[in-house]
Design a protein around this motif. Structure first.
Motif, mmCIF file in Angstrom:
data_model
loop_
_atom_site.group_PDB
_atom_site.id
_atom_site.type_symbol
_atom_site.label_atom_id
_atom_site.label_comp_id
_atom_site.label_asym_id
_atom_site.label_seq_id
_atom_site.Cartn_x
_atom_site.Cartn_y
_atom_site.Cartn_z
ATOM 1 N N GLU A 18 -36.419 -4.947 12.092
ATOM 2 C CA GLU A 18 -35.877 -4.624 13.414
ATOM 3 C C GLU A 18 -36.434 -3.307 13.952
ATOM 4 O OE1 GLU A 18 -33.383 -2.470 10.441
ATOM 5 O OE2 GLU A 18 -34.270 -4.484 10.616
ATOM 6 N N SER A 19 -37.177 -2.570 13.127
ATOM 7 C CA SER A 19 -37.797 -1.303 13.548
ATOM 8 C C SER A 19 -39.302 -1.367 13.298
ATOM 9 C CB SER A 19 -37.178 -0.126 12.795
ATOM 10 O OG SER A 19 -35.802 -0.017 13.036
ATOM 11 N N PRO A 20 -40.047 -2.177 14.069
ATOM 12 C CA PRO A 20 -41.485 -2.354 13.800
ATOM 13 C C PRO A 20 -42.298 -1.089 14.029
ATOM 14 C CG PRO A 20 -40.882 -3.364 15.894
ATOM 15 C CD PRO A 20 -39.599 -2.959 15.233
ATOM 16 N N GLU A 21 -41.728 -0.114 14.736
ATOM 17 C CA GLU A 21 -42.454 1.131 14.980
ATOM 18 C C GLU A 21 -42.412 2.060 13.776
ATOM 19 O OE1 GLU A 21 -38.197 1.896 16.121
ATOM 20 O OE2 GLU A 21 -39.624 0.221 16.145
ATOM 21 N N LEU A 22 -41.663 1.664 12.741
ATOM 22 C CA LEU A 22 -41.547 2.467 11.527
ATOM 23 C C LEU A 22 -42.021 1.665 10.320
ATOM 24 C CD1 LEU A 22 -37.967 3.965 12.045
ATOM 25 C CD2 LEU A 22 -40.154 5.036 12.624
ATOM 26 N N VAL A 23 -42.494 2.388 9.310
ATOM 27 C CA VAL A 23 -42.810 1.790 8.013
ATOM 28 C C VAL A 23 -41.809 2.361 7.013
ATOM 29 C CG1 VAL A 23 -44.552 1.486 6.224
ATOM 30 C CG2 VAL A 23 -45.252 1.690 8.619
ATOM 31 N N ALA A 24 -41.264 1.513 6.149
ATOM 32 C CA ALA A 24 -40.272 1.979 5.180
ATOM 33 C C ALA A 24 -40.508 1.308 3.833
ATOM 34 C CB ALA A 24 -38.858 1.690 5.673
ATOM 35 N N ARG A 25 -40.214 2.054 2.787
ATOM 36 C CA ARG A 25 -40.315 1.532 1.423
ATOM 37 C C ARG A 25 -39.051 1.905 0.645
ATOM 38 N NH1 ARG A 25 -43.708 -0.631 3.694
ATOM 39 N NH2 ARG A 25 -45.956 -0.776 3.278
ATOM 40 N N ARG A 26 -38.463 0.942 -0.024
ATOM 41 C CA ARG A 26 -37.293 1.202 -0.863
ATOM 42 C C ARG A 26 -37.741 1.968 -2.094
ATOM 43 N NH1 ARG A 26 -35.183 -0.837 -5.353
ATOM 44 N NH2 ARG A 26 -32.909 -0.967 -5.613
ATOM 45 N N LEU A 27 -37.050 3.057 -2.404
ATOM 46 C CA LEU A 27 -37.420 3.884 -3.550
ATOM 47 C C LEU A 27 -36.407 3.817 -4.686
ATOM 48 C CD1 LEU A 27 -38.770 7.182 -1.931
ATOM 49 C CD2 LEU A 27 -40.046 5.169 -2.687
ATOM 50 N N ASP A 28 -35.126 3.723 -4.363
ATOM 51 C CA ASP A 28 -34.108 3.785 -5.418
ATOM 52 C C ASP A 28 -32.798 3.264 -4.853
ATOM 53 O OD1 ASP A 28 -33.104 4.339 -7.945
ATOM 54 O OD2 ASP A 28 -33.988 6.348 -8.006
ATOM 55 N N GLU A 29 -31.819 3.114 -5.724
ATOM 56 C CA GLU A 29 -30.481 2.774 -5.264
ATOM 57 C C GLU A 29 -29.471 3.677 -5.967
ATOM 58 O OE1 GLU A 29 -29.036 -0.895 -8.108
ATOM 59 O OE2 GLU A 29 -29.996 -1.394 -6.191
ATOM 60 N N GLN A 30 -28.369 3.903 -5.298
ATOM 61 C CA GLN A 30 -27.352 4.833 -5.775
ATOM 62 C C GLN A 30 -26.025 4.094 -5.859
ATOM 63 O OE1 GLN A 30 -26.681 8.177 -3.069
ATOM 64 N NE2 GLN A 30 -26.850 9.571 -4.826
ATOM 65 N N ARG A 31 -25.422 4.095 -7.034
ATOM 66 C CA ARG A 31 -24.125 3.432 -7.197
ATOM 67 C C ARG A 31 -23.034 4.236 -6.493
ATOM 68 N NH1 ARG A 31 -23.743 -0.871 -10.318
ATOM 69 N NH2 ARG A 31 -25.482 -1.387 -11.700
ATOM 70 N N LEU A 32 -22.166 3.546 -5.808
ATOM 71 C CA LEU A 32 -21.079 4.189 -5.065
ATOM 72 C C LEU A 32 -19.790 4.136 -5.886
ATOM 73 C CD1 LEU A 32 -21.845 2.658 -1.570
ATOM 74 C CD2 LEU A 32 -22.663 4.819 -2.534
ATOM 75 N N ARG A 33 -18.915 5.075 -5.595
ATOM 76 C CA ARG A 33 -17.672 5.183 -6.351
ATOM 77 C C ARG A 33 -16.468 5.185 -5.412
ATOM 78 N NH1 ARG A 33 -19.311 10.191 -10.402
ATOM 79 N NH2 ARG A 33 -21.099 9.170 -11.411
ATOM 80 N N LEU A 34 -15.375 4.671 -5.914
ATOM 81 C CA LEU A 34 -14.113 4.811 -5.198
ATOM 82 C C LEU A 34 -13.506 6.138 -5.623
ATOM 83 C CD1 LEU A 34 -12.111 3.408 -3.235
ATOM 84 C CD2 LEU A 34 -10.813 2.743 -5.291
ATOM 85 N N VAL A 35 -13.293 7.033 -4.658
ATOM 86 C CA VAL A 35 -12.777 8.371 -4.931
ATOM 87 C C VAL A 35 -11.304 8.402 -4.550
ATOM 88 C CG1 VAL A 35 -13.095 10.836 -4.496
ATOM 89 C CG2 VAL A 35 -15.066 9.287 -4.382
ATOM 90 N N VAL A 36 -10.463 8.781 -5.528
ATOM 91 C CA VAL A 36 -9.016 8.840 -5.296
ATOM 92 C C VAL A 36 -8.516 10.223 -5.699
ATOM 93 C CG1 VAL A 36 -8.790 6.361 -5.725
ATOM 94 C CG2 VAL A 36 -8.414 7.982 -7.605
#
Length: 322
Positions: free
Chosen positions: A178-196
């Motif tokens: 959806e953003s053809p004017e940009l180039v992007a590469r996935r580098l990593d992923e970050q696990r999310l936490r439920l904070v209470v």
């Protein structure tokens, strides 16, 4: 701006250009010629310095005076001297030439392979630990490369890329087709936490299904932020719509609101553990955010930008500490 006019009250044009060029476009090519003649007070010597025929220089000066409608030089044979109007014009011409020279040196310096500059954007949550570590590792081999660092949320950084304010950025979510004017590469992923908050009914647990928080009030980031979009998506997969109690602009403020008991939050892990909260791994649905590198499509890159981009792409799967 009105167009400069000659004695016949018609628009003055620059060779090869149409009417309405304006004083800047009209005068810029002639400022160095005028300054050289003023410096030497001799047309022949100025022409030799500039490497152009004397006749061409004489015609250029005559046309400059005609366009301005004032005499800049008093002529005595082969020598010339500035008129009062010429001295006034010379001061401004020299300032203009100095600004152009400074601008040229600046862009040349920014593109220098050894000591150029990279305009680099990244998410606030990457600023505590991830980005400082990346810069330290890169500068070990490129010690003179300079950085302009911008922290912002994802969509705002993509807008800065499109506007030419940034060379590269680490962002989430990773932009796609959806953003053809940009180039992007996935580098990593970050696990999310439920904070209470401490003392919460879930605080003694290590893991939780997100559906177990369906009745909680959530503290989250504002709409338009990547983490807000992820929260809405994951809660929908868990079968509920989150009840939003407070919205903030960055993750550590949200953690602070959780710590004082104003709700729970879904966040990436902190660089430094925050007192007053307990963080649980989310087992279902799978709660992660992707971190990617983005840059403008088809834009020429300076050597420092290209080197830093290669460095970041080489950290795929190892971008985040731990």
């Amino acid at each position: 701006m009105s167009s400069p006019r000659n004695g016949r009250d018609s628009p003055v044009t620059l060779d090869g250009h149409g009417p309405g060029t304006g004083w800047g476009g009209l005068l810029a090519p002639r400022l160095a010629q005028f300054a050289a003649v003023a410096r030497h007070e001799h047309v022949t010597r100025a022409a030799q310095e500039l490497g152009i025929p004397q006749s061409s220089l004489s015609r250029a000066l005559a046309r400059l005076e005609a366009d301005l409608g004032v005499a800049l030089f008093a002529r005595r044979g082969r020598t010339v001297s500035l008129t009062p109007a010429g001295r006034t014009f010379l001061a401004s011409a020299e300032r203009a030439l100095a600004v152009v020279e400074q601008a040229a040196e600046s862009v040349r310096s920014d593109a220098d392979p050894a000591s150029g500059k990279v305009a680099f954007g990244f998410l606030h949550t990457l600023g505590w630990e991830t980005v400082p570590g990346l810069l330290r590792a890169f500068r070990a081999d490129h010690p003179r490369v300079r950085f302009a660092l911008i922290q912002d949320y994802g969509e705002a950084m993509l807008d800065r890329l499109r506007a030419g304010e940034l060379d590269l950025c680490l962002t989430s979510p990773v932009p796609g087709p959806e953003s053809p004017e940009l180039v992007a590469r996935r580098l990593d992923e970050q696990r999310l936490r439920l904070v209470v908050p401490e003392g919460h009914r879930l605080a003694g647990r290590k893991r939780v299904r997100l559906a177990e928080a369906a009745d909680e009030s959530f503290v989250t980031l504002e709409r338009g932020r990547g983490m807000r979009s992820i929260l809405d998506t994951l809660c929908a997969r868990a079968g509920f719509t989150p009840r939003i109690a407070f919205e903030g602009e960055e993750a550590e403020t949200v953690r602070g609101l959780v710590a004082v008991g104003l709700g729970v939050a879904l966040l990436p892990p902190p660089a430094i553990p925050r007192p007053g909260v307990h963080e649980l791994a989310v087992t279902a649905p799978r709660a992660v955010r992707e971190i990617g590198l983005a840059w403008p499509a088809g834009q020429p890159e300076t050597a420092p930008v290209e080197a830093f981009k290669r460095f970041l792409l080489g950290r795929r799967g190892q971008l985040l500490p731990g």
